[in-house]
Design an enzyme around this catalytic site. Structure first.
Site, PDB file in Angstrom:
ATOM      1  CG  HIS A 193      -0.419  -0.098   2.529  1.00  0.00           C
ATOM      2  ND1 HIS A 193      -0.008   1.009   3.254  1.00  0.00           N
ATOM      3  CD2 HIS A 193      -0.202  -1.166   3.332  1.00  0.00           C
ATOM      4  CE1 HIS A 193       0.427   0.627   4.435  1.00  0.00           C
ATOM      5  NE2 HIS A 193       0.338  -0.692   4.513  1.00  0.00           N
ATOM      6  CG  ASP A 210      -2.587   3.916   2.610  1.00  0.00           C
ATOM      7  OD1 ASP A 210      -2.245   2.899   1.980  1.00  0.00           O
ATOM      8  OD2 ASP A 210      -3.382   3.876   3.569  1.00  0.00           O
ATOM      9  CG  ASP A 242       2.341  -0.080   8.048  1.00  0.00           C
ATOM     10  OD1 ASP A 242       2.082  -0.807   7.068  1.00  0.00           O
ATOM     11  OD2 ASP A 242       1.464   0.337   8.826  1.00  0.00           O
ATOM     12  CD  GLU A 293      -3.197  -1.800   5.290  1.00  0.00           C
ATOM     13  OE1 GLU A 293      -3.321  -2.846   5.966  1.00  0.00           O
ATOM     14  OE2 GLU A 293      -2.716  -0.744   5.759  1.00  0.00           O
ATOM     15  CD  GLU A 294      -1.858   2.108   7.620  1.00  0.00           C
ATOM     16  OE1 GLU A 294      -2.587   1.626   8.512  1.00  0.00           O
ATOM     17  OE2 GLU A 294      -0.673   1.761   7.458  1.00  0.00           O
ATOM     18  CG  ASP A 296      -0.671  -7.435   1.487  1.00  0.00           C
ATOM     19  OD1 ASP A 296       0.221  -6.575   1.363  1.00  0.00           O
ATOM     20  OD2 ASP A 296      -1.842  -7.134   1.824  1.00  0.00           O
ATOM     21  CG  HIS A 300       0.371   2.531  12.646  1.00  0.00           C
ATOM     22  ND1 HIS A 300      -0.958   2.153  12.620  1.00  0.00           N
ATOM     23  CD2 HIS A 300       0.854   2.225  11.423  1.00  0.00           C
ATOM     24  CE1 HIS A 300      -1.256   1.628  11.451  1.00  0.00           C
ATOM     25  NE2 HIS A 300      -0.158   1.668  10.701  1.00  0.00           N
TER      26      HIS A 300
END
Length: 481
Positions: free
Chosen positions: A117, A119, A149, A183-184, A210, A454
């Site tokens: 992803h 994002d 991430d 995705e987030e 993935d 995160h």
């Protein structure tokens, strides 16, 4: 007395059976791999990840917002990997999601899909040692939001296939790079639309890979080796809103039962009344795979899982949060809302319970359980965006065997095992296109670094990035050449 002797005899026979069963359970003979991972241009790889991190592709609140930063990011990828993406077919889906199709030389072979992803979550600068989108190299790591991430995995995969193609080695099997942009936020605008588009075109994949599975120290389970966990499914997801309405007013004259008080009781009741533990197919497969490698006390317990089931489920549910997640649906109170002033009784109090749903259960099961726990005075509703657990991918397929072979070759004989991925990924949508959907992140990381995802000071270890790129080099060779 005879009955007592019979019971003792049966108990002794059971214990003997368990011990013998444990002793004869041995790991498979380890095949020494002769594979030598090729060198990777470390400086070039680091520069590529730095450039990716410096483009702040923060997830959009709404898909109709200005997302031109995603086009900037895609242009960066195409400029960085000309041998790979220069001749690839590019398809933008729902504006900012993107598919790159790298044609293979044998159209009879089903293609593979590599997911990532674009994002990242927001990154306020407060608390960071370096600016969060600087991509600064420090302490042997690339710092920045998205460095783990999951731009590192995207860069590793693209770099690997770009190297092979630049060396004049086109793949036999077509490769689809599918990059969502939200995705987030559960991939609703990105991955979901990519899958709908490909399904309409009649595309089927031999396999999908993935992010997800992790490499961990096996000592937590009594295994003197590293364990590479492959997510063969993922838990379901739901945000459940609890709401209590009561008469509001001045806090100097509170009613006997307040909305906040009732809501607090409901939250406490949910935390103290979890859904029952149960064995899922991927958890049983994980135990079956790992048990032969465990030291004796652990092996005795796990080999005899069927006999010691109540004890083992209880043990896993209290050892640590990770093992608890393997055997049950989890509830995490994450948000509360009440009055806007400290001296006002709110007429309405709300809370959010974040739920990760175990295989075999559904959002409907979760709502029923919570309603039974909190009673009729608390309104219980799932928030839009929930989904049930995914199907479970095969551990006997050729695609899975090639994945585990690659892990064994690149990671010096680490033990590969299936497990239920406890978070959420874009992969959940791809079961409409393939029966072989797997989640694996080929980066070793410390607990400290894993906790930076995160959070402030997210960083990607460079040594690990190099090995992860070597993983993708070998993965493509094993699956597409």
């Amino acid at each position: 007395m005879i009955v007592l002797y019979c019971i003792l005899g049966l108990l002794g026979a059971l214990i003997l059976f368990m011990v013998v069963r444990t002793l004869v359970t041995r790991p498979r003979a380890t095949q020494i791999s002769t594979y030598q991972a090729p060198p990777v241009d470390r400086d070039k790889l680091v520069a590529e990840l730095q450039g990716a991190v410096r483009i702040p592709t923060v997830t959009l609140e709404h898909n109709d917002e200005d997302g031109s930063v995603f086009f900037e990011y895609q242009n960066y990828l195409e400029t960085t990997y000309p041998a790979l993406l220069g001749s690839a077919q590019k398809i933008n889906v729902n504006r900012y999601a993107v598919i790159y199709i790298v044609k293979g030389t044998d159209p009879a072979l089903l293609p593979v899909a590599v997911l990532a992803h674009q994002d990242v979550v927001p990154a306020p600068e407060e608390g960071w040692e370096v600016p969060p989108f600087s991509g600064e190299v420090k302490d042997g790591c690339v710092y920045g939001r998205g460095s783990q991430d999951m731009k590192s995995q995207m860069i590793a995969a693209l770099h690997a296939l770009n190297v092979l193609i630049a060396e004049g080695k086109p793949p036999k099997r077509t490769v689809y790079f599918c990059f969502g942009h939200d995705e987030e936020r559960q991939g609703y605008e990105g991955a979901r639309h990519i899958v709908a588009y490909l399904k309409e075109k009649g595309v089927r994949f031999e396999s999908v890979i993935d992010e997800g599975g992790t490499i961990l120290d096996g000592s937590i389970l009594g295994i003197p080796n590293k364990v590479a966990l492959i997510g063969t499914c993922e838990k379901g997801y739901a945000d459940i809103t609890l709401e209590v309405e009561k008469l509001g007013g001045h806090a100097s004259t509170p009613t006997r039962r307040t909305a906040v008080g009732m809501l607090s009781e409901a939250i406490a009741d949910i935390e103290h009344t979890p859904m029952p533990t149960h064995w899922t197919v991927p958890t049983k497969q994980m135990i079956k795979t790992l048990a032969p490698y465990m030291k004796f006390p652990f092996r005795l317990i796990f080999v005899n899982r069927d006999v010691l089931s109540p004890l083992l489920k209880r043990l896993l549910s209290i050892v640590n949060p990770f093992t608890n997640c393997l055997v049950r649906t989890t509830f995490a109170p994450t948000q509360t809302a009440g009055s806007t002033a400290p001296n006002v009784l709110p007429p309405r109090a709300k809370a959010n319970i974040n739920v990760r749903i175990n295989t075999g259960e559904t959002v409907e099961d979760v709502c029923r359980h919570i309603r039974n726990v909190v009673g009729k005075k608390v309104k219980v509703e799932p928030v839009t965006g929930y989904f049930d657990p995914s199907p479970v991918s095969s551990v006997t397929s050729d695609a899975y065997q090639k994945l585990t072979k690659t892990i064994a070759e690149v990671f010096n004989g680490y033990i590969a095992a299936p497990y239920p991925f406890i978070a959420a990924s874009d992969a959940k949508y791809y079961y409409a296109l393939s029966d072989n959907v797997y989640r694996f992140t080929p980066f070793e990381k410390t607990v400290e670094d894993a906790n930076r995802i995160h959070a402030c000071n997210e960083r990607q270890n460079i040594d690990s990035l190099v090995v992860g790129t070597q993983f993708f080099l070998r993965y493509f060779e094993n699956t597409c050449y």
